[in-house]
Design a protein around this motif. Structure first.
Motif, PDB file in Angstrom:
ATOM      1  N   PRO A   1       0.818  -1.215   0.000  1.00 17.74           N
ATOM      2  CA  PRO A   1       0.000   0.000   0.000  1.00 17.74           C
ATOM      3  C   PRO A   1       0.852   1.265   0.000  1.00 17.74           C
ATOM      4  O   PRO A   1       1.929   1.309   0.599  1.00 17.74           O
ATOM      5  N   SER A   2       0.354   2.303  -0.676  1.00 15.46           N
ATOM      6  CA  SER A   2       1.023   3.596  -0.682  1.00 15.46           C
ATOM      7  C   SER A   2       0.880   4.252   0.683  1.00 15.46           C
ATOM      8  O   SER A   2       0.164   3.764   1.561  1.00 15.46           O
ATOM      9  N   ASP A   3       1.555   5.380   0.821  1.00 12.13           N
ATOM     10  CA  ASP A   3       1.444   6.131   2.077  1.00 12.13           C
ATOM     11  C   ASP A   3       0.362   7.206   2.004  1.00 12.13           C
ATOM     12  O   ASP A   3       0.322   8.115   2.828  1.00 12.13           O
ATOM     13  N   LEU A   4      -0.529   7.111   1.019  1.00 11.69           N
ATOM     14  CA  LEU A   4      -1.632   8.067   0.944  1.00 11.69           C
ATOM     15  C   LEU A   4      -2.492   7.970   2.201  1.00 11.69           C
ATOM     16  O   LEU A   4      -2.744   6.864   2.699  1.00 11.69           O
ATOM     17  N   PRO A   5      -2.970   9.088   2.702  1.00  9.86           N
ATOM     18  CA  PRO A   5      -3.914   9.019   3.816  1.00  9.86           C
ATOM     19  C   PRO A   5      -5.235   8.422   3.339  1.00  9.86           C
ATOM     20  O   PRO A   5      -5.656   8.641   2.199  1.00  9.86           O
TER      21      PRO A   5
END
Length: 461
Positions: free
Chosen positions: A89-93
């Motif tokens: 997973p990305s670090d996007l909120p």
């Protein structure tokens, strides 16, 4: 094996629930953890790691029951999600669906396509709650968006199985998916600069999307190799869990009050239903586990309005419910109710006795939903019972107001954990325990206008 269980996970806005049910559809235990949304610099959001920790905590709360699970179904709030890349997973909120970010993205979309065209393409109004609105905001604010998008239910399935997937009713909440055609709208995505993303394929709820891996088992405590499915968006899945079916109008009384009916898209030759703007939001989505569709009228937010009114009146909820039982009042109109949902309580209303203000608000909501129900029945051809579900059933005054306006038989669902139960029932489809819609029955009580029947609704008798 007789002791096998099904696990339904409900990723809700306020809490996460893990519900283990048996072959009769009965809950054997529920684990709960708070959803880790928090207000940060830009708005309400959570991290992927915090979400995983909360899900793990809810499953751990089941204790030894987790070791008996033979399949998992995951239901969730719509819109909220993230991007998964080859390394995870990305670090996007994970932006909350109700967060206001993305309003300007929606304005641009409407300016570019027109509100009617967006509705024609997606079966819903362009709104800031959609996934594309949040993604557009993130892209404009320096976040990288390359990878595969999925919602929080798909993220959970990835954590358990390593599979990248999405379900149709949740794809519909993205704001760029045609639920009738079953396809993402590439022109909308390109217009918003999101066409470089891969969108996880939208499949029917109850399909085995993957099986729990060794890593997934180590994280969750669930057995290796069991099938996992995405059950869908929480409102449709709650209909399944409460015992609602395609012959009924399902009225989900809670913080929001969507009205739900089955809809035959084939009869419309691919066109989305026409619904006047002044009557509020009508959306098209999938009926979980089937190739049919569902219409949701989602204008009402009674829980928000009542909370705002309660604060303005400075009264105790139980006390005002009791004192308003026998109070007669003319219902408020829809614009006044919608304004109250946004926090604008009419000064004229506050000048009335508190119990009258409360009764007038409940009467207004009962009238608004009754009017919408007539129109939805005409649109869908549904002629059966009106099934009341949700936490609002605790309000005897509200139920009485509905019964006075009922034009069809009314019944009350007894299931209070409808979403997690519905997710578990769809896990049973993935496990081969039963076919879709061949679920164990849920408890439902027919209601009448008698005090005896209504008295079973609430302790405020």
């Amino acid at each position: 094996m007789r002791d096998e269980l099904l696990l339904g996970i409900d990723l809700g806005t306020s809490s996460i629930k893990a519900n283990a049910i048996d072959r009769h559809g009965r809950s054997m235990g529920i684990g709960v953890a708070p959803t880790p949304f928090a207000t940060r610099a830009h708005g309400v959001e959570m991290t992927t790691d915090d979400l995983f920790a909360a899900i793990g905590s809810a499953i751990a709360d089941l204790g030894v029951l987790a070791s008996r699970v033979s399949a998992v179904g995951v239901a969730s709030m719509g819109e909220t999600g993230t991007i998964i890349r080859p390394d995870g997973p990305s670090d996007l909120p994970l932006v909350a669906w109700h967060d206001e970010r993305g309003t300007e993205i929606v304005d641009e979309l409407v300016a570019g396509f027109g509100a009617d065209e967006v509705r024609r393409r997606t079966g819903r109004q362009a709104r800031s709650v959609t996934s594309v609105a949040k993604l557009g905001w993130l892209l404009r604010n320096g976040h990288e968006t390359g990878g595969t998008w999925t919602g929080v239910a798909g993220l959970t399935v990835w954590k358990l199985t390593g599979a990248l997937a999405q379900e149709q009713s949740l794809a519909a909440s993205s704001g760029a998916f045609d639920p009738v055609a079953g396809e993402y709208d590439r022109e909308i995505l390109s217009f918003l600069g999101l066409d470089s993303l891969v969108w996880a394929p939208a499949r029917v709820a109850g399909t085995p999307f993957g099986r729990v891996t060794a890593q997934g088992a180590a994280w969750s405590g669930l057995p290796v190799g069991i099938p996992v499915t995405i059950a869908g968006h929480d409102h449709p899945v709650g209909v399944i869990g409460s015992g609602g079916d395609r012959t009924e109008v399902i009225d989900s009384m809670g913080t929001g009050e969507p009205l739900v009916v089955a809809w035959d898209a084939a009869a419309s030759r691919g066109a989305h239903p026409s619904w006047p703007d002044q009557l509020g939001d009508l959306t098209v989505t999938a009926w979980p586990g089937t190739d049919r569709h569902m219409l949701l009228w989602e204008t009402l937010r009674p829980g928000l309005a009542m909370r705002n009114l309660q604060r303005a009146l400075r009264v105790d909820r139980d006390d005002i419910e009791f004192s308003a039982i026998r109070v007669e009042a003319e219902g408020l109109d829809l614009p006044t109710l919608v304004a109250m949902q946004d926090g604008h309580v009419s000064p004229d209303l506050l000048r009335r006795p508190a119990q009258e203000a409360w009764a007038a608000t409940l009467e207004g909501y009962a009238a608004a939903s009754a009017d919408a129900e007539v129109r939805m029945r005409a649109l869908s051809g549904v002629t059966g019972t009106t099934l009341l579900i949700g936490g609002g059933l605790r309000s005897r005054r509200w139920v009485e107001a509905k019964l006075r306006r009922a034009q069809h038989p009314v019944a009350m669902a007894q299931e209070r954990e409808a979403v997690s139960r519905g997710a578990a029932l769809l896990a049973g489809v993935a496990a081969g325990w039963w076919e879709a819609e061949g679920y164990p029955p849920a408890d439902v009580i027919p209601l009448s206008g008698s005090d005896a029947a209504i008295g079973s609704v609430s302790g405020h008798a």
